[in-house]
Design a protein around this motif. Structure first.
Motif, PDB file in Angstrom:
ATOM      1  N   THR A  50       0.831  -1.210   0.000  1.00  0.00           N
ATOM      2  CA  THR A  50       0.000   0.000   0.000  1.00  0.00           C
ATOM      3  C   THR A  50       0.860   1.251   0.000  1.00  0.00           C
TER       4      THR A  50
ATOM      5  N   GLN B 289      -0.114   5.699  -7.858  1.00  0.00           N
ATOM      6  CA  GLN B 289      -1.439   5.997  -8.405  1.00  0.00           C
ATOM      7  C   GLN B 289      -1.599   7.495  -8.665  1.00  0.00           C
ATOM      8  N   LYS B 290      -1.004   8.338  -7.813  1.00  0.00           N
ATOM      9  CA  LYS B 290      -1.056   9.777  -8.042  1.00  0.00           C
ATOM     10  C   LYS B 290      -0.271  10.160  -9.298  1.00  0.00           C
TER      11      LYS B 290
ATOM     12  N   SER C  64      -2.731   8.792 -12.232  1.00  0.00           N
ATOM     13  CA  SER C  64      -4.143   9.134 -12.284  1.00  0.00           C
ATOM     14  C   SER C  64      -4.397  10.356 -13.164  1.00  0.00           C
TER      15      SER C  64
ATOM     16  N   ILE D 216       2.345   1.540  -3.624  1.00  0.00           N
ATOM     17  CA  ILE D 216       1.394   1.708  -4.729  1.00  0.00           C
ATOM     18  C   ILE D 216       0.642   3.034  -4.646  1.00  0.00           C
ATOM     19  N   GLY D 217       0.303   3.485  -3.445  1.00  0.00           N
ATOM     20  CA  GLY D 217      -0.485   4.708  -3.294  1.00  0.00           C
ATOM     21  C   GLY D 217       0.098   5.903  -4.033  1.00  0.00           C
TER      22      GLY D 217
END
Length: 418
Positions: A374, A381-382, A385, A377-378
């Motif tokens: 987590t 994603q930013k 995205s 990966i978090g």
């Protein structure tokens, strides 16, 4: 907290920062006084607000970049977070594009402009040194404060990292400029109702305080640099160069205000003079000209970052807030072509990182280690995205005397939109 007229809520400024900003205001007021009744062109005002060696934003001691290692729930540090501070996977993915460039050029040289905290250099060096043991990483940064931080962070790499004080007379290798163009001073213009182009200058509207009341005049501050400074804009007829540049980019739209990054265009064109052979990767937020000067973007793209609050009051808090403008990538590509450089690719940051194999690298992570997975990966994603950095940020590659395809633009190349 206080409210910005645009609706943003601005943070409370600490006393030390307020004093620094007041020193910056005094410096800027002096420059306006020296410039005369028409004030200071905004590009010169922005240059001083950001880069003055004593009172500029990038010369000051306050932390600029967010601390992504802070404990969960603690207050964010700095004013903003860039991709390299967000996650090392950004630099690792970028290294996968740099590696074939260095191999093709048969050189171990990288030159980074505006290296920030040194995070990107650190991550690229870690990724590339196993395959390029002779790697030499050069940094050119005009901020003494950030240069010192870079030297501390990159000390473990020894003399593999060198700092330049001026542009090289010749260079072969890979050039990196991540969020550099957006911080260059821009010329601010506005279309008048009469169909003429006007340049916006900054004047000083002084408030003369008395025991009974305070009165405001438009000319007092331009006569007295020591007066209490309240900066405002003044429209001045554009010179021939600016008038021509604006008319070449967009139709007349009365009341429309925007920017032109003439310094950025000059910087890109300058690559053609000292780059002997190589590729420059320019990473920033922005649009092609058709989107940049869209009729609905009638107030331009100037914005400020202060303690992780974004707002539009560019004349407030000089010296302690970052001031940026989005990049017109069409203008940068045109400047490159005019300087006999080749435009090698243009795409979104998300597409570039995916083309560089970011997802394949992440597949090595163990999803059963939920805490680490987590955490890793978090932030990625930013980066990817469309609602955050993935679409707003673009990558433009320009080069000279290079005959190779770049993996980062293998799919989704948007050069046809420039």
């Amino acid at each position: 907290m206080r409210a910005d007229p645009s609706g943003a809520v601005l943070p409370q400024i600490q006393e030390a920062a307020q004093r620094y900003s007041e020193n910056a205001r005094h410096k800027l007021a002096g420059l306006i006084y020296e410039a005369g009744p028409q004030g200071l062109p905004f590009a010169r005002w922005m240059q001083a607000a950001l880069y003055d060696p004593r009172t500029g934003y990038y010369a000051g001691a306050p932390l600029k970049f967010g601390d992504t290692t802070a404990a969960a729930g603690s207050a964010l540090q700095g004013d903003f977070v860039t991709a390299p501070e967000l996650t090392p996977w950004f630099g690792r993915a970028l290294a996968r594009q740099i590696s074939p460039i260095l191999t093709h050029l048969n050189t171990p040289h990288i030159l980074e402009f505006g290296a920030g905290s040194g995070a990107l250099a650190e991550h690229i060096l870690q990724a590339l040194l196993p395959d390029f043991p002779e790697l030499q990483y050069f940094i050119l940064d005009i901020s003494p404060d950030l240069t010192q931080r870079q030297k501390q962070r990159l000390a473990p790499f020894g003399d593999r990292v060198q700092w330049l004080h001026s542009l090289p007379t010749g260079f072969t290798g890979c050039i990196i400029a991540n969020e550099v163009l957006d911080a260059m001073p821009v010329t601010l213009f506005e279309w008048g109702e009469d169909g003429h182009v006007y340049e916006l200058h900054v004047i000083n509207k002084a408030v003369n305080k008395t025991d009974d009341a305070s009165t405001e005049t438009d000319s007092q501050a331009n006569q007295d640099p020591a007066a209490v400074s309240h900066f405002d804009f003044l429209r001045v007829p554009a010179n021939a160069l600016l008038d021509q540049a604006v008319r070449a980019r967009m139709p007349a739209l009365p009341g429309y205000r925007s920017e032109i990054n003439l310094q950025g265009e000059s910087w890109v064109a300058g690559l053609g003079q000292w780059l002997d052979r190589g590729v420059a990767l320019l990473i920033d937020y922005g649009f092609p000209a058709g989107e940049y000067y869209h009729p609905q973007r009638s107030q331009g793209t100037l914005m400020c970052h202060l303690l992780h609050h974004a707002h539009s009051q560019v004349l407030h808090f000089p010296g302690i807030q970052d001031i940026t403008a989005h990049v017109d990538f069409t203008a940068m590509a045109d400047a490159a072509l005019a300087a006999d450089l080749e435009v090698l690719g243009y795409t979104s940051q998300a597409r570039f990182l995916l083309n560089c194999g970011l997802l394949q690298m992440l597949s090595d992570l163990d999803p059963t280690d939920t805490v680490r997975y987590t955490r890793e990966i978090g932030p990625v994603q930013k980066l990817l995205s469309e609602a955050e950095m993935g679409e707003l940020f673009k990558v433009l590659a320009v080069g000279k005397n290079v005959d190779m395809d770049l993996d980062g633009f293998a799919t989704g190349d948007r050069r046809h939109r420039l």
